[in-house]
Design an enzyme around this catalytic site. Structure first.
Site, PDB file in Angstrom:
ATOM      1  N   GLY A  87      -4.074 -35.775  34.662  1.00  0.00           N
ATOM      2  CA  GLY A  87      -4.608 -35.990  36.003  1.00  0.00           C
ATOM      3  C   GLY A  87      -5.527 -34.875  36.439  1.00  0.00           C
ATOM      4  N   ASP A 122      -3.798 -23.082  39.352  1.00  0.00           N
ATOM      5  CA  ASP A 122      -4.247 -22.732  40.699  1.00  0.00           C
ATOM      6  C   ASP A 122      -5.261 -23.728  41.256  1.00  0.00           C
ATOM      7  OD1 ASP A 122      -6.610 -22.118  39.348  1.00  0.00           O
ATOM      8  OD2 ASP A 122      -6.414 -19.948  39.602  1.00  0.00           O
ATOM      9  N   ARG A 173     -19.738 -32.446  41.192  1.00  0.00           N
ATOM     10  CA  ARG A 173     -20.118 -33.238  40.028  1.00  0.00           C
ATOM     11  C   ARG A 173     -20.306 -34.696  40.431  1.00  0.00           C
ATOM     12  NH1 ARG A 173     -16.509 -32.851  34.680  1.00  0.00           N
ATOM     13  NH2 ARG A 173     -14.943 -33.973  35.909  1.00  0.00           N
ATOM     14  N   ASP A 249      -8.737 -37.642  27.222  1.00  0.00           N
ATOM     15  CA  ASP A 249      -8.949 -37.488  28.663  1.00  0.00           C
ATOM     16  C   ASP A 249     -10.331 -36.938  28.974  1.00  0.00           C
ATOM     17  OD1 ASP A 249      -7.344 -35.230  27.415  1.00  0.00           O
ATOM     18  OD2 ASP A 249      -8.105 -34.216  29.192  1.00  0.00           O
ATOM     19  N   ASP A 259     -17.052 -33.432  31.105  1.00  0.00           N
ATOM     20  CA  ASP A 259     -16.196 -32.260  30.900  1.00  0.00           C
ATOM     21  C   ASP A 259     -16.800 -31.268  29.911  1.00  0.00           C
ATOM     22  OD1 ASP A 259     -14.331 -32.882  32.819  1.00  0.00           O
ATOM     23  OD2 ASP A 259     -13.097 -34.052  31.466  1.00  0.00           O
TER      24      ASP A 259
END
Length: 491
Positions: A87, A122, A173, A249, A259
């Site tokens: 996720g 974080d 993005r 992913d 990514d």
């Protein structure tokens, strides 16, 4: 009317598809860069985005009207190992807009704080990875390769703890969507067939409407994703791009590159090249990318099995048949790309061996990938320019032997030299985001708070196929002391 014309479809899916979560504010956001042309294409006023009202939105300090912030759920195979829940651990999807061309686009803040998927992280991003993704994703767009885009980057005024304290930043993005192979896996792992179906229906309606007209829409969906991924990876190879972390992913079902973590571009050509510091066994080496793409697509097919046919055995047979189409589709796209790079206009069976022969001698001689092909354009127009190509080879006679075959092939389809060179230059970039240049930009920003090198490199990369005399040094390969051996994810 909202300053951002949101029209959110993913947020209308069932609640188990995502978690609703607002970005976490930062203390002192400052705009690094705004992609004004992209903002205008998205029907967003770039002056507003750069204003005291817009920058807080880009930093996650203000949620604009119409936004429905969510962190999406997905799973994934990471280096071949299944992780059932990943996720968006540091990304928050603000919402969607419909651009001037009628295409729906996601607007996402990457590094906007923790979410329920953060897994003790974080939720933040360091400045270096934000600058890398901005530069490389925009360079890929300029190269003509499907990709997510960078709308903006901001510093946060706070540090993040990685191997050391680093300045924090947030990337805005833009993507056709952020739906991944791993999104389908998330529901399939849970035996949530209804979730797989709802997701597939959403993807068909949003990205592959022609599949809805098919007698077997889910088979058509899988076939379309396979076709797009085959074309995408072929384009990667033709510019020397190494994704670096091709987990399921990190594969978008849209066929966009997504990514940009430990990504890099080849300097010297070698299909075994690996830059990613986390790819210890070379799983995602440059030359392995086609096979990994097919492997990832097989995981998508597994997730879709209940939709492909009523019986499992029949569904498996359908999936295998569709997956078998990946290799010929990839090879067709890749070989066509190589022909363009070599200045060949007609398809001949011997062309594959000709291109392969060049790549073999380039590997043996540590010839620079980008410069070799770029200089071939000049050599095609004027054989005297062979000397500039020869200089890239440890043993120049290895090039000479190959070039004799190449010129014989060129003679079989004569063209004016200038015309052939123009065609080749349009396929062979002069400028790529060379790893040492990207690292120098990041170092200047982190160590000296100097974003001038970032802005200049971004300007150069916006016109990769042009001869930019003022920036000629950006085409040079790294000196030995400048070579980048490893790139890092930055999470």
């Amino acid at each position: 009317m909202s300053a951002i014309p949101f029209d959110n479809s993913y947020a209308r899916l069932p609640g188990r598809f995502f978690a609703r979560v607002d970005p976490t504010p930062v203390p002192a956001p400052q705009l690094i860069s705004l992609n004004r042309a992209l903002a205008e294409a998205l029907q967003i006023d770039p002056d507003w985005l750069a204003s005291p009202d817009g920058v807080p939105v880009l930093a996650g300090n203000a949620v604009p009207p119409g936004a429905e912030p969510i962190a999406t759920a997905y799973a994934g195979h990471q280096f071949g190992h299944l992780v059932p829940q990943l996720g968006d651990g540091r990304a928050i999807l603000l919402g969607e807009v419909v651009d001037r061309g009628g295409t729906r686009r996601d607007i996402q803040l990457k590094g906007a704080g923790p979410t329920p998927f953060s897994r003790r992280g974080d939720g933040r991003a360091a400045l270096g990875p934000v600058l890398r993704e901005y530069l490389v994703s925009e360079a890929m767009a300029a190269l003509g390769i499907p990709t997510t885009r960078a709308l903006a980057a901001v510093t946060t005024g706070a540090n993040v703890a990685r191997e050391r304290l680093l300045p924090g930043a947030i990337l805005t993005r833009v993507a056709a969507s952020h739906i991944r192979v791993g999104t389908f896996q998330f529901f399939a792992i849970r035996r949530d067939t209804d979730g797989v179906k709802q997701l597939a229906d959403h993807v068909i309606a949003r990205h592959y409407p022609a599949a809805a007209e098919s007698r077997q829409p889910y088979q058509a969906l899988l076939a379309a994703v396979i076709e797009r991924q085959a074309a995408l990876v072929a384009q990667w190879l033709c510019v020397g791009f190494i994704h670096g972390v091709m987990n399921t992913d990190n594969m978008a079902v849209t066929g966009e590159t997504i990514d940009y973590g430990p990504c890099a571009f080849l300097d010297a050509y070698d299909p075994a090249t690996v830059f990613s510091a986390i790819d210890e066994h070379g799983r995602y080496a440059y030359g392995n990318q086609p096979a990994i793409a097919q492997w990832n697509l097989a995981r998508l097919a597994e997730a879709l099995l209940p939709l492909l046919a009523p019986e499992t055995e029949s569904a498996i047979a359908v999936a295998q048949d569709l997956l078998a189409g990946f290799v010929p589709r990839f090879e067709t796209a890749y070989h066509a790309g190589l022909r363009r790079k070599l200045g060949l206009f007609m398809d001949r069976e011997s062309d594959v061996a000709l291109a392969g022969g060049l790549l073999e001698v380039m590997t043996a001689n540590r010839a620079d990938f980008t410069l070799t092909f770029r200089r071939l354009g000049a050599a095609a127009a004027d054989p005297a320019a062979d000397r500039d190509v020869r200089d890239l080879f440890i043993d120049p006679t290895a090039y000479d032997a190959w070039a004799a075959r190449w010129r014989e092939r060129l003679a079989a389809e004569p063209r004016p030299g200038a015309e052939r060179r123009e065609t080749m230059d349009a396929a062979n970039p002069a400028f790529i985001p060379r790893n040492h240049r990207v690292e120098a930009v990041i170092a200047a920003a982190i160590e000296r708070d100097d974003f001038g090198p970032f802005a200049e490199l971004n300007t150069v990369l916006a016109k990769p196929y042009d001869d930019q005399a003022a920036f000629a040094a950006y085409a040079d390969p790294p000196a030995e002391y400048e070579r980048v051996q490893r790139t890092f994810c930055g999470t």
